[in-house]
Design a protein around this motif. Structure first.
Motif, PDB file in Angstrom:
ATOM      1  N   UNK A 269     -52.121  16.630  13.952  1.00  3.94           N
ATOM      2  CA  UNK A 269     -51.896  17.538  15.072  1.00  3.94           C
ATOM      3  C   UNK A 269     -51.221  16.782  16.214  1.00  3.94           C
ATOM      4  N   UNK A 270     -50.218  17.424  16.855  1.00 10.02           N
ATOM      5  CA  UNK A 270     -49.573  16.816  18.020  1.00 10.02           C
ATOM      6  C   UNK A 270     -49.326  17.872  19.081  1.00 10.02           C
ATOM      7  N   UNK A 271     -49.211  17.421  20.316  1.00  7.86           N
ATOM      8  CA  UNK A 271     -48.811  18.284  21.429  1.00  7.86           C
ATOM      9  C   UNK A 271     -47.470  17.759  21.929  1.00  7.86           C
TER      10      UNK A 271
ATOM     11  N   UNK B 179     -39.371  26.413  24.158  1.00  9.28           N
ATOM     12  CA  UNK B 179     -40.348  26.322  23.083  1.00  9.28           C
ATOM     13  C   UNK B 179     -39.704  25.711  21.841  1.00  9.28           C
ATOM     14  N   UNK B 180     -38.457  26.123  21.551  1.00 11.06           N
ATOM     15  CA  UNK B 180     -37.770  25.608  20.378  1.00 11.06           C
ATOM     16  C   UNK B 180     -37.599  24.090  20.463  1.00 11.06           C
ATOM     17  N   UNK B 181     -37.235  23.604  21.636  1.00 12.33           N
ATOM     18  CA  UNK B 181     -37.053  22.162  21.817  1.00 12.33           C
ATOM     19  C   UNK B 181     -38.378  21.422  21.679  1.00 12.33           C
ATOM     20  N   UNK B 182     -39.456  22.005  22.229  1.00 10.29           N
ATOM     21  CA  UNK B 182     -40.770  21.381  22.119  1.00 10.29           C
ATOM     22  C   UNK B 182     -41.218  21.311  20.658  1.00 10.29           C
ATOM     23  N   UNK B 183     -40.967  22.396  19.920  1.00  5.93           N
ATOM     24  CA  UNK B 183     -41.332  22.414  18.500  1.00  5.93           C
ATOM     25  C   UNK B 183     -40.574  21.336  17.735  1.00  5.93           C
ATOM     26  N   UNK B 184     -39.274  21.208  18.014  1.00  8.20           N
ATOM     27  CA  UNK B 184     -38.465  20.201  17.322  1.00  8.20           C
ATOM     28  C   UNK B 184     -38.982  18.796  17.599  1.00  8.20           C
TER      29      UNK B 184
ATOM     30  N   UNK C 188     -44.270  14.358  13.785  1.00 11.41           N
ATOM     31  CA  UNK C 188     -45.036  14.486  12.547  1.00 11.41           C
ATOM     32  C   UNK C 188     -44.230  14.089  11.325  1.00 11.41           C
ATOM     33  N   UNK C 189     -42.894  14.131  11.454  1.00 18.52           N
ATOM     34  CA  UNK C 189     -42.037  13.790  10.336  1.00 18.52           C
ATOM     35  C   UNK C 189     -42.050  14.827   9.232  1.00 18.52           C
ATOM     36  N   UNK C 190     -42.150  16.120   9.622  1.00 21.13           N
ATOM     37  CA  UNK C 190     -42.187  17.202   8.629  1.00 21.13           C
ATOM     38  C   UNK C 190     -41.230  18.313   9.030  1.00 21.13           C
ATOM     39  N   UNK C 191     -41.044  19.281   8.113  1.00 22.70           N
ATOM     40  CA  UNK C 191     -40.229  20.456   8.385  1.00 22.70           C
ATOM     41  C   UNK C 191     -41.094  21.543   9.026  1.00 22.70           C
ATOM     42  N   UNK C 192     -40.432  22.556   9.575  1.00 22.63           N
ATOM     43  CA  UNK C 192     -41.138  23.601  10.297  1.00 22.63           C
ATOM     44  C   UNK C 192     -42.117  24.386   9.419  1.00 22.63           C
ATOM     45  N   UNK C 193     -41.794  24.513   8.111  1.00 18.20           N
ATOM     46  CA  UNK C 193     -42.670  25.293   7.240  1.00 18.20           C
ATOM     47  C   UNK C 193     -43.962  24.554   6.892  1.00 18.20           C
TER      48      UNK C 193
ATOM     49  N   UNK D 236     -48.682  21.550  17.486  1.00 15.70           N
ATOM     50  CA  UNK D 236     -48.318  21.692  16.079  1.00 15.70           C
ATOM     51  C   UNK D 236     -49.435  21.135  15.213  1.00 15.70           C
ATOM     52  N   UNK D 237     -49.852  21.920  14.241  1.00 15.77           N
ATOM     53  CA  UNK D 237     -50.913  21.496  13.332  1.00 15.77           C
ATOM     54  C   UNK D 237     -50.389  21.525  11.910  1.00 15.77           C
ATOM     55  N   UNK D 238     -50.564  20.440  11.195  1.00 13.48           N
ATOM     56  CA  UNK D 238     -50.124  20.377   9.804  1.00 13.48           C
ATOM     57  C   UNK D 238     -50.903  21.355   8.946  1.00 13.48           C
ATOM     58  N   UNK D 239     -50.182  22.024   8.047  1.00 17.20           N
ATOM     59  CA  UNK D 239     -50.820  22.905   7.077  1.00 17.20           C
ATOM     60  C   UNK D 239     -51.274  22.056   5.896  1.00 17.20           C
ATOM     61  N   UNK D 240     -52.522  22.226   5.502  1.00 20.97           N
ATOM     62  CA  UNK D 240     -53.070  21.432   4.406  1.00 20.97           C
ATOM     63  C   UNK D 240     -52.300  21.702   3.123  1.00 20.97           C
TER      64      UNK D 240
END
Length: 244
Positions: free
Chosen positions: A3-5, A11-16, A22-27, A54-58
């Motif tokens: 998880x990161x803040x 919002x789009x820039x913050x998400x990117x 996290x080193x992952x894709x949006x999905x 952003x929280x990683x999906x298991x």
């Protein structure tokens, strides 16, 4: 790290930024919007960025991959729509119209800060787009010789172009001031041209904006006996009328 803040102008820039951390894709994440971006006072001062979590999906087993959770609908929509300054882009195909509306909101906000209630109509012409301001007591908004109106026009153009992918130019008018001022300047040009001819001495006008100098030059450009030129540096640039 699951998880990161992250923060950003939108919002789009913050998400990117969060995805990069996290080193992952949006999905692979769910998005929780902690703070919406804001334009700040009058759209320019004190602007505030966006903050997202952003929280990683298991990881799911292959057999149940199809049932893996997806991004919440609201977060996905916000991520797609957030653009300049955190204002959602409409999927109408008319982002320029949105820029005009942002300029209108800015003008109304400024007027309210001055104790004025105004309405603004967007008028498209072949030469330009005019924001026509109407309401009581507009003299305060116009200012001496239109100086306040010119300053507001300058700022409204900055606001509008923040929300447009292509350059646009807006003209602000109130109580038909622009046309009345044009007539006054044309009469002044004719009168001073006559003085130059009588006295055979050049006349230097007071400092004017580029738009007002253009009116003087245009009025006398075909005159048989006088020429016009500009001299000096902004904001003290002046028109000079001389004999040919």
């Amino acid at each position: 790290m699951s998880k990161v803040v992250a923060t950003g102008k939108t919002i789009e820039e913050a998400v990117e930024r969060g995805l990069t951390q996290l080193g992952v894709q949006k999905d692979r994440v769910t998005v929780n919007v902690l703070e919406q971006p804001s334009r700040g006072f009058l759209g320019l001062i004190g602007a505030k960025g966006a903050k997202v979590e952003l929280t990683l999906i298991a990881e799911a087993a292959p057999a149940s991959a199809a049932s893996a959770p997806s991004l919440p609908q609201q977060s996905t929509r916000e991520s797609k729509q957030e653009a300049n300054g955190g204002v959602p882009r409409q999927d109408s195909g008319q982002p320029v119209e949105e820029a005009y509306q942002e300029a209108v909101h800015f003008i109304v906000d400024v007027a309210k800060s001055m104790g004025l209630e105004v309405e603004v109509e967007i008028v498209h012409t072949k030469e330009s787009t005019i924001l026509q301001i109407s309401g009581p007591d507009l003299g305060l908004l116009i200012g001496r010789r239109g100086q306040t109106l010119d300053a507001l026009q300058y700022l409204a153009n900055i606001v509008a172009n923040r929300y447009s992918d292509s350059f646009i130019r807006l003209v602000l008018d109130a109580e038909n001031f622009r046309e009345r001022r044009k007539k006054t300047l044309e009469e002044l040009a004719d009168r001073l041209a006559g003085r130059v001819i009588r006295t055979r001495k050049e006349v230097v006008l007071e400092p004017m904006s580029p738009q007002e100098r253009k009116i003087i030059h245009s009025r006398l450009q075909d005159h048989r006996q006088v020429n016009t030129l500009s001299k000096g540096e902004e904001p003290n640039r002046r028109v000079v009328i001389t004999l040919k």
